[in-house]
Design an enzyme around this catalytic site. Structure first.
Site, PDB file in Angstrom:
ATOM      1  N   GLU B  42      11.241  -0.477  -1.918  1.00  0.00           N
ATOM      2  CA  GLU B  42      10.747  -1.558  -1.057  1.00  0.00           C
ATOM      3  C   GLU B  42      11.768  -2.691  -1.025  1.00  0.00           C
ATOM      4  O   GLU B  42      12.366  -3.022  -2.038  1.00  0.00           O
ATOM      5  CB  GLU B  42       9.408  -2.081  -1.609  1.00  0.00           C
ATOM      6  CG  GLU B  42       8.753  -3.115  -0.694  1.00  0.00           C
ATOM      7  CD  GLU B  42       7.447  -3.683  -1.250  1.00  0.00           C
ATOM      8  OE1 GLU B  42       7.224  -3.583  -2.474  1.00  0.00           O
ATOM      9  OE2 GLU B  42       6.660  -4.241  -0.466  1.00  0.00           O
ATOM     10  N   LYS B 112       3.930  -2.361   6.505  1.00  0.00           N
ATOM     11  CA  LYS B 112       2.953  -2.584   5.426  1.00  0.00           C
ATOM     12  C   LYS B 112       1.656  -3.109   6.012  1.00  0.00           C
ATOM     13  O   LYS B 112       1.649  -4.075   6.779  1.00  0.00           O
ATOM     14  CB  LYS B 112       3.531  -3.583   4.427  1.00  0.00           C
ATOM     15  CG  LYS B 112       2.767  -3.688   3.119  1.00  0.00           C
ATOM     16  CD  LYS B 112       3.538  -4.636   2.185  1.00  0.00           C
ATOM     17  CE  LYS B 112       3.057  -4.619   0.766  1.00  0.00           C
ATOM     18  NZ  LYS B 112       3.971  -5.411  -0.094  1.00  0.00           N
ATOM     19  N   CYS B 153       3.866  -0.233  -1.188  1.00  0.00           N
ATOM     20  CA  CYS B 153       3.435  -1.063  -2.321  1.00  0.00           C
ATOM     21  C   CYS B 153       1.926  -1.351  -2.344  1.00  0.00           C
ATOM     22  O   CYS B 153       1.147  -0.490  -2.700  1.00  0.00           O
ATOM     23  CB  CYS B 153       4.261  -2.347  -2.339  1.00  0.00           C
ATOM     24  SG  CYS B 153       4.229  -3.172  -3.958  1.00  0.00           S
TER      25      CYS B 153
END
Lengths: 270, 270
Positions: B42, B112, B153
């Site tokens: 990331e 995301k 994440c």
């Protein structure tokens, strides 16, 4: 709100009356050590064996197992999450957890919703659906201590169910369960910790002690995990009793500090 | 189908060009050691710092970071899961993973979907939503190796998203991610193992190495977990490279032996 929970990791045998007496002894001991909610394991009055469930099954209205649980609840003014027993109703057998309040009333029952059918190569093989029927209801109950979700063993494998429980306000999820010597070492701890972390609840697993003479060998390892995913208490494979204080303030704190539940993208999921 | 995946745990610094060169070096090394799919961490071209994302952000059409990834993909005929970078589009900044095939084409991008807003007492504090916008799409791509889900994440914390991915056939879920020194030790391993166990997929976490001089300290610990929940490979906090063979036959086996996905009670959940 703080209170103490007692998790009874008792050994079950083929002798039903003896199992009921063992459960009674564990409840008494848990109460003596301060438990306000007592939890029994899955199928605590019979061996965990599909072929035997029918013979051990009881009806709710004249169950001798429930009679004992109600008497203990009244005698000690204690809530009992009655693990599970084989229940027969209208010709069908269920794996059922009866939940009894401190007045001896059955305030809910959870019938195992996901049946355990598995065939692991060189490992466990079990077909619950051969003899059992599944329940259709999510079980979350109000007590003076907390809102408590109850599900049984294989039910824990389905993250959807814990989500439905927290939608209904569950702060603690109690899982009478009997993992085995294949799935226990591989999955037990991780599942309890992950459900606690994802849902920010206390997760409690209540298992029978390992009986190496039984056809199905329970993993034991009864466990209490806090809403951060931390293991507060854990037994090994032997008989034992966990007495653990739970603190609902921790549920509030973790949900405030790491706001997962409100960060869900319900707009996407649905 | 067996193939090798390379997971690049590189250190990121404040120097974007240097980060791009580091990523390039890791890709070359992964290819040299046999990787057919290479995964970056990331925010691999910039520090993980909300205040800096804007300054490091690139547009898809003239991104120098993507230029390097495409060239590497073509040069080595390798698929690249491009970790994530800050992407700017119509005035909004996203945390975006670009996925590039072995012809150098962008075949998908994941923005995301769940933003990381957290305030742990005496621990980590971070407000991603201050500067980032969230994506709205579940990302599952077809490659000649496998169907691969990608999320970033904080996305991993939501079991709903992995469920949506397996509905779309994901056999492997890749998660460029940067947990920190609070949430990493508490939750990282358990989340990767639980998602693997529940969804019976390979789970791959690709993190930046720990940089103790950065404002946000990545936990590192890049990880590969098999569909039984077993950890196949794991790094510590230092720079490092995992080269791991994956075998889709294992996905088939676990789903056959422990049929969780078909045991779901969709009739109840919906």
């Amino acid at each position: 709100m703080k209170f103490k929970i007692g998790v009874c990791q008792m050994m079950t045998t083929e002798d039903k009356l003896s199992n009921i007496c063992t459960a009674q002894r564990f409840i008494e001991e848990a109460v003596k050590r301060g438990a306000q909610i007592v939890v029994l394991p899955e199928m605590f009055n019979c061996p965990y064996d599909s072929d035997l469930f029918q013979g051990y099954a009881e009806r709710q209205h004249d169950s001798i197992t429930l009679k004992m649980l109600k008497e203990e609840a009244i005698k000690h003014k204690v809530h009992i999450i009655g693990g599970s027993i084989p229940e027969i109703d209208a010709g069908k057998i269920y794996n059922t957890s009866f939940i009894i309040n401190s007045s001896g009333e059955i305030i809910a029952k959870h019938r195992k919703m996901h049946l355990f059918d598995v065939q692991v190569e060189d490992g466990i093989s079990f077909m619950e659906s051969k003899t059992l029927s599944s329940g259709d209801n999510v079980t979350v109950i109000d007590t003076k201590f907390a809102r408590i979700g109850v599900c049984i063993c294989f039910d824990i494998r389905f993250p959807e169910l814990c989500r439905l429980m927290i939608e209904q306000g569950a702060q603690i999820i109690i899982v009478p369960a009997s993992f085995n010597m294949t799935t226990g070492p591989m999955h037990w701890e991780t599942l309890f910790r992950a459900r606690a972390i994802d849902n920010q609840v206390y997760m409690i697993g209540s298992a029978p002690a390992t009986n190496r003479e039984a056809s199905y060998t329970s993993y034991g390892n009864s466990i209490v995990v806090d809403p951060w995913g931390k293991i507060l208490a854990r037994l090994d494979s032997n008989e034992g009793l966990i007495i653990q204080e739970l603190n609902l303030e921790v549920v509030r704190e973790v949900r405030e500090q790491l706001p997962l539940i409100k960060a869900r993208r319900l707009d996407i999921y649905n």
